[in-house]
Design an enzyme around this catalytic site. Structure first.
Site, PDB file in Angstrom:
ATOM      1  N   HIS A  22       0.805  -1.224   0.000  1.00 21.86           N
ATOM      2  CA  HIS A  22       0.000   0.000   0.000  1.00 21.86           C
ATOM      3  C   HIS A  22       0.832   1.265   0.000  1.00 21.86           C
ATOM      4  O   HIS A  22       0.615   2.178  -0.807  1.00 21.86           O
ATOM      5  CB  HIS A  22      -0.949   0.023   1.195  1.00 21.86           C
ATOM      6  N   HIS A  49       1.210   3.707  -2.966  1.00 24.75           N
ATOM      7  CA  HIS A  49       0.860   5.088  -2.659  1.00 24.75           C
ATOM      8  C   HIS A  49       2.074   5.821  -2.094  1.00 24.75           C
ATOM      9  O   HIS A  49       2.834   5.252  -1.307  1.00 24.75           O
ATOM     10  CB  HIS A  49      -0.264   5.138  -1.615  1.00 24.75           C
ATOM     11  N   GLU A  52       0.997  11.300  -0.554  1.00 29.31           N
ATOM     12  CA  GLU A  52      -0.422  11.668  -0.606  1.00 29.31           C
ATOM     13  C   GLU A  52      -0.734  12.829   0.331  1.00 29.31           C
ATOM     14  O   GLU A  52      -1.504  13.729  -0.018  1.00 29.31           O
ATOM     15  CB  GLU A  52      -1.301  10.465  -0.251  1.00 29.31           C
ATOM     16  N   HIS A  86      -0.992   8.848  -6.410  1.00 29.44           N
ATOM     17  CA  HIS A  86      -1.140  10.189  -5.829  1.00 29.44           C
ATOM     18  C   HIS A  86       0.025  11.108  -6.189  1.00 29.44           C
ATOM     19  O   HIS A  86      -0.111  11.969  -7.040  1.00 29.44           O
ATOM     20  CB  HIS A  86      -1.348  10.148  -4.313  1.00 29.44           C
ATOM     21  N   ASP A 137      -9.295   5.332  -6.427  1.00 35.78           N
ATOM     22  CA  ASP A 137      -8.896   5.145  -5.035  1.00 35.78           C
ATOM     23  C   ASP A 137     -10.126   4.830  -4.183  1.00 35.78           C
ATOM     24  O   ASP A 137     -10.812   3.853  -4.437  1.00 35.78           O
ATOM     25  CB  ASP A 137      -8.134   6.366  -4.538  1.00 35.78           C
TER      26      ASP A 137
END
Length: 221
Positions: A22, A49, A52, A86, A137
């Site tokens: 993740h 990710h 972010e 992101h 997302d």
């Protein structure tokens, strides 16, 4: 090891797979290193990710002494097979790392708006030739045209002018780059309902612009 064993079971059954650790805040560095090496060795897509939210960056610097994309680079998680989701607060050096590695960025504009994350540096991403695709997302509304429209809206707000990202580039973000991020040659073709009220009377040369700036996903099938 258990994760990779489950992944191998799916591959053996003929299921197309990719890896998705993740984020740097969810996976220890040694996990990232092992998963990054596996994805590169097996030529599998890897999505992670990064950048972010400011707090994520602050915590990464506090723990590792470097920013999230820098950590991904050191852990071997960047490359043409990799997509960073992101990158909202990526700085210039991190964007350079993405460009040098051939990694892509997946922006999720409506989700980033919903969460109050900020504005992705879309123009700087384009200037560096970094591939950019769109995703949903956490958002419950799935509308690729809305995502593309918001992406250009963000670019305009940051640049203070219109027409920052061309319509053809936006559609490439929605199609070619998205497919490549999943290790696909291309998406199946879609049909556009030219009889939809949003498109009736539009000249043929303006259809693509009308799609991006005036339509929702209901015109697509």
């Amino acid at each position: 090891a258990e994760y990779l064993e489950q992944l191998e079971t799916l591959r053996t059954a003929g299921v197309r797979v990719g890896l998705a650790p993740h984020s740097v805040r969810a996976c220890p560095r040694d996990w990232l290193e092992e998963l990054g090496a596996y994805a590169a060795r097996e030529s599998l897509p890897l999505h992670v990710h990064a950048d972010e939210q400011p707090r994520e960056i602050e915590e990464c610097v506090a723990e590792h002494g470097i920013r999230p994309v820098e950590l991904l680079a050191e852990a071997g998680c960047l490359g043409p097979h990799a997509t960073v989701v992101h990158a909202t607060h990526a700085n210039g050096h991190e964007l350079d790392l993405l460009a040098e590695s051939g990694a892509r960025v997946c922006v999720c504009p409506t989700t980033e708006a919903n969460l109050g994350d900020g504005f992705v540096p879309a123009e700087k991403i384009c200037e560096r030739g970094i591939g950019m695709c769109i995703g949903s997302d956490s958002n419950v509304r799935i509308d690729p045209l809305e995502e593309l429209r918001e992406l250009e809206g963000i670019a305009r707000r940051r640049a203070g002018r219109r027409n920052v990202i061309s319509v053809s580039t936006l559609l490439c973000c929605g199609a070619d780059e998205g497919a490549a991020a999943l290790g696909l040659e291309r998406w199946p073709d879609v049909e556009v309902d030219l009889e939809n009220p949003a498109l009736v009377g539009i000249e043929p040369q303006d259809i693509h612009a009308a799609l991006v700036f005036g339509c929702s996903a209901e015109v697509l099938s």
